[in-house]
Design an enzyme around this catalytic site. Structure first.
Site, PDB file in Angstrom:
ATOM      1  N   GLY A  34      -7.267  51.071 -10.881  1.00  0.00           N
ATOM      2  CA  GLY A  34      -7.496  50.836 -12.299  1.00  0.00           C
ATOM      3  C   GLY A  34      -7.616  49.353 -12.567  1.00  0.00           C
ATOM      4  CB  CYS A  35      -6.934  47.377 -15.611  1.00  0.00           C
ATOM      5  SG  CYS A  35      -6.861  45.652 -16.134  1.00  0.00           S
ATOM      6  CG  PHE A  36      -8.110  43.195 -11.376  1.00  0.00           C
ATOM      7  CD1 PHE A  36      -8.014  42.663 -12.646  1.00  0.00           C
ATOM      8  CD2 PHE A  36      -9.223  42.857 -10.621  1.00  0.00           C
ATOM      9  CE1 PHE A  36      -8.984  41.812 -13.177  1.00  0.00           C
ATOM     10  CE2 PHE A  36     -10.208  41.998 -11.126  1.00  0.00           C
ATOM     11  CZ  PHE A  36     -10.075  41.484 -12.404  1.00  0.00           C
ATOM     12  CD1 TRP A  37      -6.156  41.339 -15.355  1.00  0.00           C
ATOM     13  CD2 TRP A  37      -5.995  42.193 -17.409  1.00  0.00           C
ATOM     14  NE1 TRP A  37      -7.153  40.786 -16.107  1.00  0.00           N
ATOM     15  CE2 TRP A  37      -7.088  41.292 -17.380  1.00  0.00           C
ATOM     16  CE3 TRP A  37      -5.710  42.848 -18.599  1.00  0.00           C
ATOM     17  CZ2 TRP A  37      -7.871  41.035 -18.497  1.00  0.00           C
ATOM     18  CZ3 TRP A  37      -6.497  42.596 -19.707  1.00  0.00           C
ATOM     19  CH2 TRP A  37      -7.572  41.693 -19.654  1.00  0.00           C
TER      20      TRP A  37
END
Length: 178
Positions: A34-37
């Site tokens: 998913g979002c790497f953050w």
């Protein structure tokens, strides 16, 4: 003897000439979930993780940028490169965190983030990592955590393109926005 710190130049492990990597006991792993953050933020808290960096891999665009990857047309996934100390955490234990930090049964998305750039992927660096990842996925699928099996891809690691600086450790820099 004493050495003046001004005479030293820090070089991040990931930017070091390959011939010097053997001086360190570290290993690398790459996961997309998913979002790497959020993935980076969670992996940074894992004991034994030495360093993380977000970027793009798994696609065909050379020197990919966020603007390109966000279109979903590059084939890249938002990925976290992990450098870890195998004397403190094994690759198998690291995978255990991976399965828990996202929903690996969602195809090409995580929550509101939709597109192939948000797919679940384990990028392996050698046959040992591949075999451990395959067994780990089998164990996850039989665990009963979800009713459906993981759609996580297990593929060889390819070129990794570091994301722009504002994406690195994003949640730590912007805790109020996440």
């Amino acid at each position: 003897y004493c050495i003046n710190s001004a005479s030293l130049r820090f070089i991040p492990y990931t930017e070091m000439d390959k011939k010097y990597e053997k001086l360190f006991p570290y290993q690398k792993a790459m996961f997309a979930g998913g979002c790497f953050w959020g993935v980076q933020h969670l992996l940074d808290t894992v004991p034994g993780v030495v360093y993380t960096e977000v970027g793009y891999t798994g696609g065909t665009t050379v020197n990919a940028t966020y603007k390109q990857v966000s279109t979903g047309n590059t084939g890249h996934a938002e990925t976290v490169l992990i450098v870890f100390d195998p004397s403190k955490i094994s690759y198998s234990q690291l995978l255990s965190y991976f399965w828990r930090l996202h929903d690996p049964t969602e195809l090409n998305q995580q929550g509101p983030d939709v597109g192939t750039q948000y797919r679940s992927v384990i990028f392996y660096f050698d046959n040992s990592q591949r075999d451990i990842a395959i067994q780990s996925k089998k164990n996850f699928d039989t665990s009963g955590v979800f009713d459906t099996p993981a759609v996580t891809q297990i593929v060889p690691a390819g070129p990794f393109y570091k994301a722009e600086d504002y994406h690195q450790e994003y949640i730590d820099k912007n805790p109020q926005t996440y």
